[in-house]
Design an enzyme around this catalytic site. Structure first.
Site, PDB file in Angstrom:
ATOM      1  N   LYS A  80       0.470  -0.834  -0.064  1.00 31.48           N
ATOM      2  CA  LYS A  80       0.223  -0.263   0.014  1.00 31.48           C
ATOM      3  C   LYS A  80       0.753   1.499  -0.411  1.00 31.48           C
ATOM      4  O   LYS A  80       2.067   1.951   0.355  1.00 31.48           O
ATOM      5  CB  LYS A  80      -0.367   0.214   1.189  1.00 31.48           C
ATOM      6  CG  LYS A  80      -1.897   0.706   1.333  1.00 31.48           C
ATOM      7  CD  LYS A  80      -3.488   0.461   0.337  1.00 31.48           C
ATOM      8  CE  LYS A  80      -4.140   1.388   0.370  1.00 31.48           C
ATOM      9  NZ  LYS A  80      -5.830  -0.148   0.556  1.00 31.48           N
ATOM     10  N   GLY A 177     -26.722   2.089   2.455  1.00 28.43           N
ATOM     11  CA  GLY A 177     -25.844   2.919   1.604  1.00 28.43           C
ATOM     12  C   GLY A 177     -26.202   2.094   0.418  1.00 28.43           C
ATOM     13  O   GLY A 177     -25.868   1.102  -0.095  1.00 28.43           O
ATOM     14  N   VAL A 181     -21.710   1.036  -4.981  1.00 30.41           N
ATOM     15  CA  VAL A 181     -21.966  -0.479  -4.281  1.00 30.41           C
ATOM     16  C   VAL A 181     -23.311  -0.919  -4.101  1.00 30.41           C
ATOM     17  O   VAL A 181     -24.126  -2.100  -4.895  1.00 30.41           O
ATOM     18  CB  VAL A 181     -20.834  -0.933  -3.864  1.00 30.41           C
ATOM     19  CG1 VAL A 181     -20.929  -2.761  -3.599  1.00 30.41           C
ATOM     20  CG2 VAL A 181     -19.193  -0.937  -4.131  1.00 30.41           C
TER      21      VAL A 181
HETATM   22  P1  NAD Z   1     -20.049   5.541  -2.044  1.00 32.42           P
HETATM   23  O1  NAD Z   1     -19.028   6.947  -1.580  1.00 32.42           O
HETATM   24  O2  NAD Z   1     -20.227   5.351  -2.902  1.00 32.42           O
HETATM   25  O3  NAD Z   1     -21.291   5.332  -0.942  1.00 32.42           O
HETATM   26  C1  NAD Z   1     -21.982   5.487   0.421  1.00 32.42           C
HETATM   27  C2  NAD Z   1     -23.127   5.515   0.450  1.00 32.42           C
HETATM   28  O4  NAD Z   1     -23.410   5.042   1.748  1.00 32.42           O
HETATM   29  C3  NAD Z   1     -23.202   6.652   0.137  1.00 32.42           C
HETATM   30  O5  NAD Z   1     -25.040   6.582  -1.021  1.00 32.42           O
HETATM   31  C4  NAD Z   1     -23.335   7.874   1.337  1.00 32.42           C
HETATM   32  O6  NAD Z   1     -24.661   8.854   1.522  1.00 32.42           O
HETATM   33  C5  NAD Z   1     -24.117   6.505   2.455  1.00 32.42           C
HETATM   34  N1  NAD Z   1     -23.943   6.695   3.135  1.00 32.42           N
HETATM   35  C6  NAD Z   1     -22.901   7.233   4.337  1.00 32.42           C
HETATM   36  N2  NAD Z   1     -23.631   7.152   5.775  1.00 32.42           N
HETATM   37  C7  NAD Z   1     -24.723   6.375   5.528  1.00 32.42           C
HETATM   38  C8  NAD Z   1     -25.147   5.997   6.655  1.00 32.42           C
HETATM   39  N3  NAD Z   1     -24.636   6.352   8.252  1.00 32.42           N
HETATM   40  N4  NAD Z   1     -26.471   5.636   6.725  1.00 32.42           N
HETATM   41  C9  NAD Z   1     -26.861   5.211   5.509  1.00 32.42           C
HETATM   42  N5  NAD Z   1     -25.729   5.241   4.752  1.00 32.42           N
HETATM   43  C10 NAD Z   1     -24.528   5.513   4.606  1.00 32.42           C
HETATM   44  O7  NAD Z   1     -19.328   4.062  -1.677  1.00 32.42           O
HETATM   45  P2  NAD Z   1     -19.116   2.920  -1.928  1.00 32.42           P
HETATM   46  O8  NAD Z   1     -18.046   3.270  -3.132  1.00 32.42           O
HETATM   47  O9  NAD Z   1     -20.512   2.412  -2.909  1.00 32.42           O
HETATM   48  O10 NAD Z   1     -18.435   2.128  -1.181  1.00 32.42           O
HETATM   49  C11 NAD Z   1     -18.845   1.574  -0.228  1.00 32.42           C
HETATM   50  C12 NAD Z   1     -18.342   0.637   1.039  1.00 32.42           C
HETATM   51  O11 NAD Z   1     -17.873  -0.290   0.427  1.00 32.42           O
HETATM   52  C13 NAD Z   1     -17.109   1.661   1.656  1.00 32.42           C
HETATM   53  O12 NAD Z   1     -17.171   1.936   2.978  1.00 32.42           O
HETATM   54  C14 NAD Z   1     -16.365   1.054   0.526  1.00 32.42           C
HETATM   55  O13 NAD Z   1     -14.979   1.283   1.483  1.00 32.42           O
HETATM   56  C15 NAD Z   1     -16.382  -0.005   0.870  1.00 32.42           C
HETATM   57  N6  NAD Z   1     -15.599  -0.750  -0.352  1.00 32.42           N
HETATM   58  C16 NAD Z   1     -15.615   0.027  -1.844  1.00 32.42           C
HETATM   59  C17 NAD Z   1     -15.500  -0.903  -3.054  1.00 32.42           C
HETATM   60  C18 NAD Z   1     -15.626   0.029  -4.404  1.00 32.42           C
HETATM   61  O14 NAD Z   1     -15.138  -1.097  -5.272  1.00 32.42           O
HETATM   62  N7  NAD Z   1     -16.013   1.646  -4.506  1.00 32.42           N
HETATM   63  C19 NAD Z   1     -13.851  -1.657  -2.401  1.00 32.42           C
HETATM   64  C20 NAD Z   1     -13.995  -1.865  -1.653  1.00 32.42           C
HETATM   65  C21 NAD Z   1     -14.898  -1.753  -0.446  1.00 32.42           C
END
Ligand code: NAD
Length: 343
Positions: A80, A177, A181
């Site tokens: 990383k 959320g 994803v």
């Molecule tokens: P994103 O920022 O697109 O979506 C997150 C969503 O969660 C947003 O719509 C936000 O409004 C909502 N949110 C925030 N706080 C909240 C709460 N208290 N209650 C309900 N909803 C809430 O992020 P993402 O890319 O969809 O990723 C989601 C999670 O998955 C994150 O923890 C990220 O680290 C993890 N993740 C993502 C990926 C990827 O490929 N994008 C890969 C591995 C892990």
């Protein structure tokens, strides 16, 4: 702080401090373990309060990538990097190019990709100086669909394990959320016949889920109290804690969010309550698998076939958890260690 004496140091193979005065770059690259192959891991740009905080983060995150890549069945080790600075106000193309030169000097031992605070355009700048860069625009794109598909397959495997069902028809799922994803996961669940409850603060996403997926919208805190089969955390970390776990009636916890357990002992708490927990770094590895396949010859079908195998990995973890009487997060770590120690 001394790296060797840091509580987060875990026999990391190499830690490189990078400084480029002309661009203002200050960065650290940590290579945790390369016994399975080159170390792959994202580059985080963050306004760390101190150098100590940056060291702790890069040591912890690079170690996590060794475990994640091993269980994602990638021929890669874990690494990383962190860039110290505010990604909104301090980032420049020259800084990214300087980072690329440091990555290049490692001769392929570390392969860089995007993470919090960096984006495909930054990877394109780094790629001007290094051949060891993933996530360049036009070479496979956004990893989120890979992550979402992995979570969907993980929920299928977890339902099979915990409820003995080979179908998601009628399964009740709370998705917390609806971002890149979470919305995609909800969409796939709906197509598979699941009934959905959703929470988010984004009113637009909620309205869309209600209209398109027939989802029932619930409050941000209400999501822990629902009578559902699956709780799918797809927003933020540490939602499995002393306050929330006693409120859950779900049989399965399976979602995309990173660092879902506030502390390791919360994994044991779920185990004692007979709630099947899909370890976060296993079920959300579809993104890193997607990154692995990115390149000029990106093959979408091969990528998604590979992601789909995460379901089998989870079943193997669940079988070990049952056999050894350990919580699933412990069984996952042991399986990962066996894989990279045997390599
Ligand atoms: P994103 O920022 O697109 O979506 C997150 C969503 O969660 C947003 O719509 C936000 O409004 C909502 N949110 C925030 N706080 C909240 C709460 N208290 N209650 C309900 N909803 C809430 O992020 P993402 O890319 O969809 O990723 C989601 C999670 O998955 C994150 O923890 C990220 O680290 C993890 N993740 C993502 C990926 C990827 O490929 N994008 C890969 C591995 C892990």
């Amino acid at each position: 702080m001394s790296v060797f004496e840091s509580p987060s140091f875990d026999n990391h193979e190499q830690v490189v401090f990078c400084r480029d005065a002309a661009s203002g770059l200050r960065a650290i690259i940590a290579i945790h373990n390369t016994s399975r192959g080159f170390a792959l891991g994202g580059c985080r740009m963050w306004d760390y309060a101190s150098e100590e905080e940056a060291i702790t983060d890069v040591l912890r995150l690079s170690r996590g990538m060794t475990y994640k890549n091993a269980l994602a069945d990638l021929p890669w080790g874990g690494g990383k990097s962190v860039m110290i600075g505010n990604s909104k106000t301090e980032k420049t193309p020259e800084m990214m190019q300087a980072m690329g030169r440091f990555v290049e000097r490692l001769g392929g031992k570390y392969v860089i990709a995007e993470d919090v605070g960096t984006c495909p355009a930054d990877m394109a700048e780094m790629a001007k100086e290094s051949q060891f860069v993933k996530g360049i625009p036009g070479e496979g794109g956004d990893p989120s669909p890979g992550t979402a598909y992995g979570v969907f397959c993980g929920i299928q495997a977890s339902i099979q394990e915990r409820m003995g069902k080979n179908s998601l028809d009628g399964i009740r799922v709370a998705v917390q959320g609806l971002g890149h994803v979470g919305y995609d996961v909800a969409d796939q669940l709906k197509k598979a016949g699941a009934k959905l409850w959703v929470s988010d603060m984004n009113e637009e996403a909620l309205a869309k889920a209600k209209a398109e997926l027939g989802a029932e919208v619930v409050g941000l805190d209400e999501v822990y109290d629902l009578d559902v089969d699956v709780y799918a955390p797809c927003a933020l970390g540490a939602t499995l804690n002393d306050n929330t776990i006693p409120r859950l009636s779900a049989k399965v916890v399976a979602g995309a969010a990173n660092n879902q357990l506030a502390e390791d002992r919360h994994g044991d708490m779920l185990h004692e309550m007979n709630i099947l927990y899909a370890p976060d770094y296993v079920i959300n590895a579809g993104g890193v698998i997607h990154v692995y396949h990115q390149g000029p010859d990106f093959d979408e079908k091969a990528t998604f076939d590979h992601v789909g195998r995460l379901g089998n990995t989870l079943l193997e973890i669940y079988a070990r958890s049952k056999k050894d009487g350990t919580a699933t997060h412990v069984a996952a770590d042991r399986l990962a260690e066996e894989r990279f120690q045997a390599a």
